[in-house]
Design a protein around this motif. Structure first.
Motif, PDB file in Angstrom:
ATOM      1  N   HIS A  88      30.765  41.887  41.905  1.00  0.00           N
ATOM      2  CA  HIS A  88      32.039  41.636  41.227  1.00  0.00           C
ATOM      3  C   HIS A  88      32.281  40.135  41.100  1.00  0.00           C
ATOM      4  N   VAL A  89      32.023  39.422  42.163  1.00  0.00           N
ATOM      5  CA  VAL A  89      32.219  37.969  42.154  1.00  0.00           C
ATOM      6  C   VAL A  89      31.305  37.326  41.116  1.00  0.00           C
ATOM      7  N   ARG A  90      30.121  37.890  40.925  1.00  0.00           N
ATOM      8  CA  ARG A  90      29.155  37.351  39.967  1.00  0.00           C
ATOM      9  C   ARG A  90      29.779  37.185  38.574  1.00  0.00           C
ATOM     10  N   ALA A  91      30.725  37.996  38.236  1.00  0.00           N
ATOM     11  CA  ALA A  91      31.337  37.967  36.903  1.00  0.00           C
ATOM     12  C   ALA A  91      32.400  36.880  36.746  1.00  0.00           C
ATOM     13  N   TYR A  92      32.676  36.100  37.783  1.00  0.00           N
ATOM     14  CA  TYR A  92      33.787  35.145  37.706  1.00  0.00           C
ATOM     15  C   TYR A  92      33.650  34.166  36.545  1.00  0.00           C
ATOM     16  N   LYS A  93      32.447  33.827  36.167  1.00  0.00           N
ATOM     17  CA  LYS A  93      32.260  32.892  35.053  1.00  0.00           C
ATOM     18  C   LYS A  93      32.673  33.499  33.716  1.00  0.00           C
ATOM     19  N   HIS A  94      32.820  34.804  33.698  1.00  0.00           N
ATOM     20  CA  HIS A  94      33.178  35.505  32.467  1.00  0.00           C
ATOM     21  C   HIS A  94      34.644  35.937  32.448  1.00  0.00           C
ATOM     22  N   TRP A  95      35.362  35.696  33.535  1.00  0.00           N
ATOM     23  CA  TRP A  95      36.774  36.050  33.547  1.00  0.00           C
ATOM     24  C   TRP A  95      37.472  35.187  32.515  1.00  0.00           C
ATOM     25  N   GLN A  96      38.283  35.792  31.699  1.00  0.00           N
ATOM     26  CA  GLN A  96      38.905  35.052  30.611  1.00  0.00           C
ATOM     27  C   GLN A  96      40.217  35.703  30.209  1.00  0.00           C
ATOM     28  N   GLY A  97      40.964  34.963  29.460  1.00  0.00           N
ATOM     29  CA  GLY A  97      42.161  35.519  28.865  1.00  0.00           C
ATOM     30  C   GLY A  97      41.781  36.316  27.622  1.00  0.00           C
ATOM     31  N   TYR A  98      42.735  37.032  27.097  1.00  0.00           N
ATOM     32  CA  TYR A  98      42.475  37.846  25.916  1.00  0.00           C
ATOM     33  C   TYR A  98      43.549  37.620  24.874  1.00  0.00           C
ATOM     34  N   ASN A  99      43.144  37.753  23.621  1.00  0.00           N
ATOM     35  CA  ASN A  99      44.092  37.712  22.521  1.00  0.00           C
ATOM     36  C   ASN A  99      44.516  39.146  22.243  1.00  0.00           C
ATOM     37  N   VAL A 100      45.779  39.448  22.486  1.00  0.00           N
ATOM     38  CA  VAL A 100      46.287  40.815  22.327  1.00  0.00           C
ATOM     39  C   VAL A 100      47.268  40.912  21.156  1.00  0.00           C
ATOM     40  N   GLU A 101      47.207  39.942  20.274  1.00  0.00           N
ATOM     41  CA  GLU A 101      48.139  39.885  19.140  1.00  0.00           C
ATOM     42  C   GLU A 101      48.092  41.141  18.277  1.00  0.00           C
ATOM     43  N   LYS A 102      46.902  41.671  18.049  1.00  0.00           N
ATOM     44  CA  LYS A 102      46.765  42.873  17.224  1.00  0.00           C
ATOM     45  C   LYS A 102      47.538  44.041  17.827  1.00  0.00           C
TER      46      LYS A 102
END
Length: 131
Positions: A88-102
């Motif tokens: 799970h920690v391995r994914a930390y570089k991919h944690w990101q915000g999201y655009n939920v405007e749609k």
């Protein structure tokens, strides 16, 4: 609360808002479309400070450097008894915000602020005798 936190950004949505968005997707969503359901984007540091403030505890003291996160992942790969899920920690570089405007536009998604979600969650846990 943790003394240190990982770097990164996350998007937080209240389960009540996610549930309403699912209902709205069935009612008013466009056939064949996909929607990202989310609330606001927060740095993990900012989210932890909000949690700590509402819970009445001190916020984490530091953000872990990426070299330490990477070393922990490597240790977890070699030493299976290392606590916490290094995958799970391995994914930390991919944690990101999201655009939920749609989803906001097409599903009438209205996301609560994290502060409300945290307050309500803490109240629920206390009412269940979990604190």
């Amino acid at each position: 609360i943790a003394k240190a936190i990982p770097p990164g950004v996350l998007n937080v949505i209240d389960v009540r808002d996610a549930a309403q968005a699912h209902i709205n997707a069935v009612r008013i969503g466009k056939k064949g479309q996909r929607y990202i359901l989310g609330g606001s984007n927060y740095s993990i540091e900012e989210a932890a400070a909000i949690f700590a403030n509402i819970a009445g505890v001190k916020p984490p003291l530091l953000t872990l450097p990426t070299w330490l996160m990477d070393a922990y992942i490597r240790a977890g790969d070699k030493l299976p008894f290392v606590p916490f899920a290094h995958d799970h920690v391995r994914a930390y570089k991919h944690w990101q915000g999201y655009n939920v405007e749609k989803a906001h536009k097409e599903l009438d998604l209205k996301s609560r602020f994290l502060e409300e979600t945290v307050r309500d969650s803490l109240k629920w846990f206390r009412n269940q005798g979990i604190s």
